[in-house]
Design a protein around this motif. Structure first.
Motif, PDB file in Angstrom:
ATOM      1  N   GLU A 378      -2.090  -1.228   6.419  1.00 40.71           N
ATOM      2  CA  GLU A 378      -1.702  -0.797   7.757  1.00 40.71           C
ATOM      3  C   GLU A 378      -1.272   0.657   7.731  1.00 40.71           C
ATOM      4  N   MET A 379      -0.747   1.158   8.858  1.00 41.23           N
ATOM      5  CA  MET A 379      -0.342   2.557   8.957  1.00 41.23           C
ATOM      6  C   MET A 379       0.565   2.945   7.793  1.00 41.23           C
ATOM      7  N   GLY A 380       0.245   4.072   7.179  1.00 42.21           N
ATOM      8  CA  GLY A 380       0.993   4.549   6.025  1.00 42.21           C
ATOM      9  C   GLY A 380       0.468   4.040   4.705  1.00 42.21           C
ATOM     10  N   GLY A 381      -0.404   3.029   4.748  1.00 47.04           N
ATOM     11  CA  GLY A 381      -0.904   2.408   3.522  1.00 47.04           C
ATOM     12  C   GLY A 381      -2.176   3.054   3.009  1.00 47.04           C
ATOM     13  N   GLU A 382      -2.569   2.619   1.835  1.00 48.72           N
ATOM     14  CA  GLU A 382      -3.772   3.128   1.179  1.00 48.72           C
ATOM     15  C   GLU A 382      -4.654   1.964   0.761  1.00 48.72           C
ATOM     16  N   LEU A 383      -5.842   1.902   1.337  1.00 54.14           N
ATOM     17  CA  LEU A 383      -6.807   0.857   1.030  1.00 54.14           C
ATOM     18  C   LEU A 383      -7.704   1.326  -0.107  1.00 54.14           C
TER      19      LEU A 383
END
Length: 541
Positions: A378-383
């Motif tokens: 989600e927002m702020g994360g790294e996939l």
């Protein structure tokens, strides 16, 4: 222009924000993975930049109790920071004139914190709310920085000793205004030198926060382009390089929206001053697609966007300044903890980047996530994905039945207008190496790869029984990128407001008749509503 993956539309209605599990085949194997659901928790709305009568430039009627009542009783916030200027104070929290000026740190200890403690005691008016004291610092050679300093513990508490020491070291306050025992201890610790004049002194302050409060402080860059020459992209990089855990946010959606020059951005209206304007009430640093914010995100920097009221007063006599906390601008921060949020929870949420900011309650909920074969972020994360992997982008938003638009302004008469999103832009930019100090790249304030990948309208989303509008799109990962959202109630080409979907520079709202001008300003603001999400990063391995 660099190639971005082609997006092909696929509408998908997702019934809830919690129980989403996407089953997909893992790339390069036969195993099946269940993409984890969206984390449980709730959005908490708040304001990180507010002033009371203890700031000399706030109106005498802007008492602490009045500001809190507006924020929590009238406009329904969950949390708020009181951030008076780190200057001398001549009034107490009720607006009474003091016998002699005092340092702001003294005012916080003597008036602000005791009153907040009483109002947050069990059974008191704001027992369920999170309220704390920060301050706004005049950073040498730059502009304003919003700072919070806390002592450790499960809940975190404002560090009064830290605020006192910071004010002594990093302002021009006369040393005789401080306790003599404190001054003796500080001189023994630091010598006679104080740091309140140069750009190096500004960096010294950020370093001091990192040395003394590495995990329990923050420093937000306020209204970055309001005054010419305040900050360069190199400044942002230096601050973030020095203390990425502390300098992680820019107030891109600025306060003071009730001023004739939207946001208080008063530079002359000339072409060369385009970077000193607000665009849909948003600082050029954030509003410009491919601009400074995108340049920072394009290095993979975790630098987030915020909004605030910067409340000093709304309308007094012949002048107007800003809305009350929660009236027009809101930050929604995700809180995964159970029970009432603590300062520790909020700081964790702010650092995580899982938040969005909005004007005029255009939306009041946003799920924005990217899912690959193995995980969802989600927002702020790294996939993390492999090249060629399918990525599903899901956007879900909700708008309230009405916002706080009043007509006439400040009359208490609700206009009962429901905010309606006209379109949502999916913006993407490439992520490359972090620029190094001393190189030409360190001064580059643009990201040429950033563009609006797709513009979604009501033809692209569906309304679910839960009140959420939902869009889902698939893309194929071919490079490391970030994706962020921007939405508005405006059409793509609205005379004087948007062109080709981009916000135009806000013009001054003038007029000799005060009441008419106040109403025109309020109408201007509610006509031009925006929300911005923080990004989700995609790293191709």
């Amino acid at each position: 222009m660099p190639h971005l993956p082609r997006l092909s539309p696929r509408h998908l209605l997702i019934p809830t924000a919690i129980a989403i599990g996407v089953v997909a085949a893992a790339c390069g194997g036969d195993d099946t993975f269940v993409v984890p659901p969206i984390a449980q928790g709730r959005w908490i709305a708040g304001d990180l930049h507010t002033h009371t009568t203890q700031s000399a430039d706030a109106d005498v009627s802007q008492t602490l109790d009045k500001v809190l009542s507006k924020a929590f009783n009238t406009y329904g916030l969950d949390w708020m920071a009181v951030t008076n200027h780190l200057r001398v104070s001549t009034r107490d929290d009720k607006g009474n004139l003091l016998a002699a000026p005092i340092p702001m740190a003294t005012g916080v200890e003597r008036y602000e914190l005791p009153r907040l403690a009483a109002l947050q005691a069990p059974g008191a008016a704001y027992a369920s709310k999170l309220i704390f004291s920060g301050f706004e610092w005049d950073m040498p050679t730059h502009d304003h920085i919003g700072i919070g300093i806390f002592d450790g513990g499960d809940k975190l508490a404002v560090s009064t000793g830290g605020v006192r020491e910071f004010e002594y070291l990093f302002t021009t306050r006369d040393a005789t205004m401080f306790d003599t025992t404190d001054v003796a201890a500080w001189k023994a610790k630091y010598g006679a030198t104080r740091y309140n004049k140069t750009g190096d002194d500004a960096l010294k302050a950020i370093g001091w926060l990192k040395d003394n409060y590495p995990n329990t402080s923050y420093a937000v860059i306020n209204h970055p382009s309001r005054n010419k020459g305040s900050y360069t992209v190199e400044d942002f990089r230096r601050f973030n390089d020095l203390a990425p855990n502390i300098v992680f946010a820019i107030e891109g959606m600025v306060g003071n929206q009730m001023e004739p020059d939207r946001g208080g951005y008063t530079a002359a209206y000339t072409p060369e001053n385009a970077p000193l304007r607000a665009y849909g009430g948003v600082d050029y640093v954030v509003a410009k697609v491919g601009g400074v914010w995108d340049a920072l995100l394009g290095e993979g920097r975790r630098v987030w966007n915020l909004t605030d009221s910067d409340t000093h007063f709304k309308i007094v006599g012949n002048n107007s300044s800003g809305y009350f906390p929660g009236e027009y601008a809101k930050n929604y921060v995700f809180n995964g903890a159970s029970g009432a949020a603590t300062a520790k929870d909020l700081l964790q949420g702010l650092r995580s980047g899982k938040m969005f900011s909005v004007y005029g309650d255009l939306i009041n909920a946003l799920d924005f996530n990217l899912a690959g074969a193995r995980e969802r972020k989600e927002m702020g994360g790294e996939l993390q994905v492999v090249s060629g992997e399918k990525v599903t982008i899901t956007i879900r938003f909700k708008s309230p039945a009405k916002n706080n638009y009043e007509k006439p302004v400040d009359s208490g008469m609700a206009a009962s207008v429901k905010p309606v999103v006209d379109h949502v832009d999916l913006i993407a930019g490439d992520v490359g190496a972090k620029a190094a100090q001393g190189t030409a790249a360190y001064a580059v304030a643009t990201n040429a790869s950033t563009r609006v990948v797709k513009r979604f309208t009501s033809a692209d989303w569906k309304l679910g029984a839960d009140g959420y509008y939902t869009i889902s799109y698939d893309t194929v990962a071919s490079k490391s990128q970030y994706f962020r959202l921007r939405g508005t109630n405006l059409g793509v080409d609205v005379a004087g407001l948007t062109q080709g979907g981009e916000p135009l520079a806000d013009q001054r709202t003038a007029g000799a008749d005060n009441l008419q001008r106040f109403n025109d300003i309020n109408d201007r603001n509610y006509r031009s509503l925006w929300f911005y999400s923080n990004p989700v990063f995609v790293t191709v391995r």
